[in-house]
Design an enzyme around this catalytic site. Structure first.
Site, short mmCIF file in Angstrom:
data_model
loop_
_atom_site.label_atom_id
_atom_site.label_comp_id
_atom_site.label_asym_id
_atom_site.label_seq_id
_atom_site.Cartn_x
_atom_site.Cartn_y
_atom_site.Cartn_z
N LYS A 186 0.77 -1.27 0.03
CA LYS A 186 -0.08 0.09 -0.03
C LYS A 186 0.80 1.36 -0.15
O LYS A 186 0.23 2.26 -0.36
CB LYS A 186 -0.84 -0.11 1.03
CG LYS A 186 -1.89 -1.25 0.82
CD LYS A 186 -3.01 -1.05 1.93
CE LYS A 186 -4.12 -2.07 1.39
NZ LYS A 186 -3.73 -3.56 1.41
C1 LIG Z 1 -4.49 -4.61 0.93
C2 LIG Z 1 -3.83 -5.86 0.92
C3 LIG Z 1 -4.08 -6.76 -0.19
C4 LIG Z 1 -5.26 -6.56 -1.04
O1 LIG Z 1 -5.25 -5.59 -1.93
P1 LIG Z 1 -6.65 -4.76 -2.56
O2 LIG Z 1 -6.16 -3.95 -3.38
O3 LIG Z 1 -7.29 -4.55 -1.22
O4 LIG Z 1 -7.14 -5.93 -3.25
C5 LIG Z 1 -3.37 -8.00 -0.40
N1 LIG Z 1 -2.38 -8.11 0.48
C6 LIG Z 1 -1.75 -7.21 1.46
C7 LIG Z 1 -0.59 -7.55 2.28
C8 LIG Z 1 -2.56 -6.13 1.47
O5 LIG Z 1 -2.12 -5.14 2.54
#
Ligand SMILES: *Cc1c(COP(=O)(O)O)cnc(C)c1O
Length: 495
Positions: A112
């Site tokens: 993120k």
């Molecule tokens: C947020 C997240 C996901 C999922 O991503 P999306 O964009 O919500 O589908 C997968 N793995 C990790 C470690 C995350 O933080």
């Protein structure tokens, strides 16, 4: 420079990219989309050999044309600089006969960061120098990783504040400490009794609460916005790494420009994989996008049956960031795959709200399935995948990435088509789960587990995580879902 954004649920109000980012969610509860997506295609051969930052400039210019080149360049330089452990930002590495795209080398060790290092910088451009523009309070519900990445991105950003809600007891010790130790005068972190969906729904209700929004605006000159992947400014930066991954494959000599590539994507809110679909519409030769879910397999059910049904047990798993029943960005996918049928999207979303379920026409499902494949892994399969990946490749993966690795092991390989697994978190964010899978001693706290994982695998704990041990926790509030609006009122008054 006429690209405008409008709601997935109606086409009435048209906003610039900047305004769409500032506002976060459309007034009717829909998500911002533009009908210009994919009208022009990017020239991929011109991106080969370019830096991540240069690729980002090309991709973001296409997606956010109302930003000036200077604005975008400045945002990119600040977001993708020294705070990343790898100069290529999202390095692609071989994994057996497949590849893994590491998205977790940013300041909070989660993918993120790719979006949340740049979103606050975008946000700062949205006032266009207007001193009366007021302040923005970013509200975020997090299942673990978004919260910290958003806090790190927005901390002490002038003109903004950030309030993060996380489900009490449903994030790992490391994830909790990452958030509750966050520095900054404009940050608030609060635990909520309930699960992630409860918190996310309550945040959406707060955005939709006109009276509250007017009150905060009148009293504090504060407008609410979102850092969840419902914000288009959070989504578009993620498109960049699909192009970067592809170019890295070309640079390695694994493919030539034009050859299709498959991506396997650990999925929760559908933001990461949707960015892959945006890349495809921009001309990237994406062979197939595979949605990898954990035991909360609502997307698997939807993509195989055409019925989305959130009325199902919520499982707290070892991959908390994918523990989701309502996958918000699916709405954008439905919009684009139905050729912009806002009425259909509106109907589906109304049904979801009123009945907890919706159904799409079979023809639409068939179209979607041509682009998106899917699968899921339960917790024993996740654990086994972590073990298998280590044994086969001497590469340590986290439980989210492991859902995708499990599918790589299961899926038949299409001859000659490279497969890229997106790796969404450092294994050190989940040292106990990973340690257990690798048969290590997991007694003691998360930090003991980190140290043993490092020793056993010859890898290094990211410094941002290791230093959390014993750090002061600034935020200890725990509240009920119904008290969230009041919490926001108080946070807004303090901005
Ligand atoms: C947020 C997240 C996901 C999922 O991503 P999306 O964009 O919500 O589908 C997968 N793995 C990790 C470690 C995350 O933080």
């Amino acid at each position: 420079m006429t690209t405008t954004f409008h709601s997935t649920r109606g086409t009435n109000t048209a906003l610039s990219g900047k305004m769409a980012i500032r506002q976060g969610l459309a007034d009717d509860g829909g998500l911002f989309v533009t009908d210009d997506l994919g009208k022009s295609r990017l020239d991929i051969s011109s991106l080969v050999g370019k830096s991540y930052q240069a690729t980002a400039l090309t991709v973001l210019t296409e997606l956010l044309p109302d930003f000036t080149q200077n604005e975008l360049s400045d945002c990119i330089a600040a977001a993708y600089g020294e705070q990343w452990l790898d100069p290529s930002i999202t390095p692609l590495k071989p994994l057996g006969s497949d590849y893994i795209l590491e998205l977790f080398n940013g300041p909070t060790s989660a993918f993120k960061d790719v979006a949340l290092q740049i979103l606050p910088r975008f946000m700062a451009c949205t006032t266009d120098g207007n001193v009366d523009a007021g302040k923005v309070m970013v509200l975020t519900a997090t299942s673990g990783d978004t919260g910290k990445a958003a806090l790190a991105g927005f901390a002490d950003t002038p003109g903004t504040g950030i309030t993060v809600f996380y489900p009490e007891g449903k994030v790992s010790e490391v994830q909790r400490l990452q958030m509750t130790t966050q520095a900054g005068s404009n940050v608030q972190v609060c635990a909520v009794r309930g699960n992630f969906d409860d918190a996310q729904s309550a945040v959406k209700d707060i955005f939709g609460n006109t009276d509250l929004n007017i009150e905060l605006n009148d009293r504090d000159n504060v407008a609410l916005s979102s850092a969840n992947s419902i914000n288009v400014g959070r989504l578009v930066p993620q498109v960049v790494y699909y192009f970067s991954a592809y170019c890295q494959l070309v640079e390695r000599g694994a493919i030539s420009v034009g050859a299709p590539v498959e991506f396997v994507v650990p999925t929760g809110n559908f933001g990461d994989i949707l960015a892959g679909y945006y890349a495809k519409r921009l001309g990237l030769p994406v062979g197939r996008l595979t949605v990898a879910s954990d035991r909360n397999n609502v997307l698997f059910h939807f993509l195989t049956s055409g019925t989305y049904n959130r009325q199902r047990p919520f499982h707290q798993t070892t991959s908390p960031s994918m523990d989701i029943l309502v996958s918000s960005n699916l709405e954008r996918m439905l919009y684009y795959m139905s050729d912009g049928d806002a009425r259909l999207v509106q109907m589906c979303m109304n049904d979801l709200k009123d009945w907890g379920t919706f159904e799409i026409p079979p023809a639409l499902l068939a179209r979607i399935r041509k682009v998106f494949a899917c699968g899921w892994a339960d917790e024993s399969q996740v654990s086994q995948a972590i073990t298998d990946c280590w044994k086969a490749n001497h590469y340590v993966i986290d439980p989210h990435t492991a859902c995708g690795y499990y599918l790589l092991e299961q899926m038949p390989r299409e001859a000659g088509m490279p497969r890229i697994l997106l790796s969404t978190a450092s294994p050190y964010k989940f040292p106990r789960v990973v340690g257990k899978a690798l048969d290590l001693d997991v007694s003691g706290g998360d930090f003991d587990c980190m140290d043993r994982l490092a020793e056993a695998t010859g890898t290094t704990t990211p410094a941002n995580l290791r230093k959390l041990e014993g750090a002061d926790e600034r935020f200890t509030d725990v509240i009920d879902v119904r008290d969230m609006p009041d919490y926001v009122r108080r946070a807004s008054a303090r901005l």
